[in-house]
Design a protein around this motif. Structure first.
Motif, PDB file in Angstrom:
ATOM      1  N   GLN A 113       0.849  -1.184   0.000  1.00 41.22           N
ATOM      2  CA  GLN A 113       0.000   0.000   0.000  1.00 41.22           C
ATOM      3  C   GLN A 113       0.889   1.240   0.000  1.00 41.22           C
ATOM      4  OE1 GLN A 113      -3.183  -0.148  -0.318  1.00 41.22           O
ATOM      5  NE2 GLN A 113      -3.683  -2.230   0.286  1.00 41.22           N
ATOM      6  N   SER A 114       0.319   2.389  -0.301  1.00 43.79           N
ATOM      7  CA  SER A 114       1.094   3.627  -0.321  1.00 43.79           C
ATOM      8  C   SER A 114       1.680   3.952   1.057  1.00 43.79           C
ATOM      9  CB  SER A 114       0.233   4.785  -0.818  1.00 43.79           C
ATOM     10  OG  SER A 114      -0.911   4.905  -0.014  1.00 43.79           O
ATOM     11  N   ASP A 115       1.032   3.489   2.130  1.00 46.61           N
ATOM     12  CA  ASP A 115       1.565   3.744   3.477  1.00 46.61           C
ATOM     13  C   ASP A 115       2.565   2.677   3.921  1.00 46.61           C
ATOM     14  OD1 ASP A 115      -0.066   1.577   3.977  1.00 46.61           O
ATOM     15  OD2 ASP A 115      -1.330   2.591   5.444  1.00 46.61           O
ATOM     16  N   GLY A 116       2.900   1.731   3.023  1.00 50.39           N
ATOM     17  CA  GLY A 116       3.908   0.726   3.322  1.00 50.39           C
ATOM     18  C   GLY A 116       3.370  -0.579   3.888  1.00 50.39           C
TER      19      GLY A 116
ATOM     20  N   ALA B 272      -2.601  -9.707  -2.337  1.00 45.86           N
ATOM     21  CA  ALA B 272      -2.749  -9.918  -3.782  1.00 45.86           C
ATOM     22  C   ALA B 272      -3.522  -8.758  -4.395  1.00 45.86           C
ATOM     23  CB  ALA B 272      -3.478 -11.226  -4.056  1.00 45.86           C
ATOM     24  N   LYS B 273      -3.412  -8.641  -5.716  1.00 40.54           N
ATOM     25  CA  LYS B 273      -4.204  -7.669  -6.473  1.00 40.54           C
ATOM     26  C   LYS B 273      -4.824  -8.378  -7.650  1.00 40.54           C
ATOM     27  CE  LYS B 273      -2.071  -3.283  -5.356  1.00 40.54           C
ATOM     28  NZ  LYS B 273      -1.552  -2.013  -5.871  1.00 40.54           N
ATOM     29  N   LEU B 274      -6.111  -8.101  -7.880  1.00 45.32           N
ATOM     30  CA  LEU B 274      -6.827  -8.619  -9.034  1.00 45.32           C
ATOM     31  C   LEU B 274      -7.097  -7.466  -9.986  1.00 45.32           C
ATOM     32  CD1 LEU B 274      -7.387 -10.716  -6.728  1.00 45.32           C
ATOM     33  CD2 LEU B 274      -9.546 -11.169  -7.846  1.00 45.32           C
ATOM     34  N   TYR B 275      -7.062  -7.747 -11.274  1.00 46.50           N
ATOM     35  CA  TYR B 275      -7.308  -6.737 -12.305  1.00 46.50           C
ATOM     36  C   TYR B 275      -8.389  -7.233 -13.246  1.00 46.50           C
ATOM     37  CZ  TYR B 275      -2.803  -5.041 -10.662  1.00 46.50           C
ATOM     38  OH  TYR B 275      -1.769  -4.602  -9.880  1.00 46.50           O
TER      39      TYR B 275
END
Length: 134
Positions: free
Chosen positions: A31-34, A39-42
């Motif tokens: 995440q942007s906060d570290g 996982a990430k789905l697209y």
């Protein structure tokens, strides 16, 4: 075996475009906060790897347990990336029913390439999931 053969193979593999395409490396899932991402789905994939992992994205935290995906994500994912030391288990039907498959750490730009039974594949077929990290 000629000592040049491994060198030539390495050079040939370096010249081939990366099979992960536009997908992020699994080690880059944060995440942007570290904080860690499991996982990430697209929702977009393409015959050309450089056009995969585009469109809307669903980011999963470690321990995410979704027997019912949000309505806009049910049977929509066509690319995914799993973080190191994580595993994503998916089901083809809501409520964790139907066919199942485990995706270990890595990049999967085209879920069309992963069989689901005899005639199917995992593109646009994920209805439930569980993501865990060690």
């Amino acid at each position: 075996m000629s000592p040049l053969r491994p060198l030539l193979l390495a050079l040939a593999l370096a010249a081939v475009p990366c099979a992960q395409g536009a997908c992020p490396a699994s080690a880059d899932l944060k995440q942007s906060d570290g904080t860690r991402t499991c996982a990430k789905l697209y929702d977009k994939s393409d015959p050309y790897y450089e056009n995969c992992c585009k469109g809307a994205e669903l980011s999963l935290e470690p321990g995410a347990d979704l027997p019912y995906l949000p309505s806009d994500w049910a049977n929509t994912a066509s690319s995914l990336v799993v973080a190191p030391r994580c595993e994503l288990t998916v089901w083809s039907r809501k409520g964790k029913a139907g066919k199942t498959r485990k995706f270990s750490a890595g990049t999967y730009p085209r879920l069309e390439e992963y069989r689901r039974g005899i005639l199917g594949n995992w593109s646009n077929a994920i209805s439930a999931l569980y993501c865990r990290c060690s």
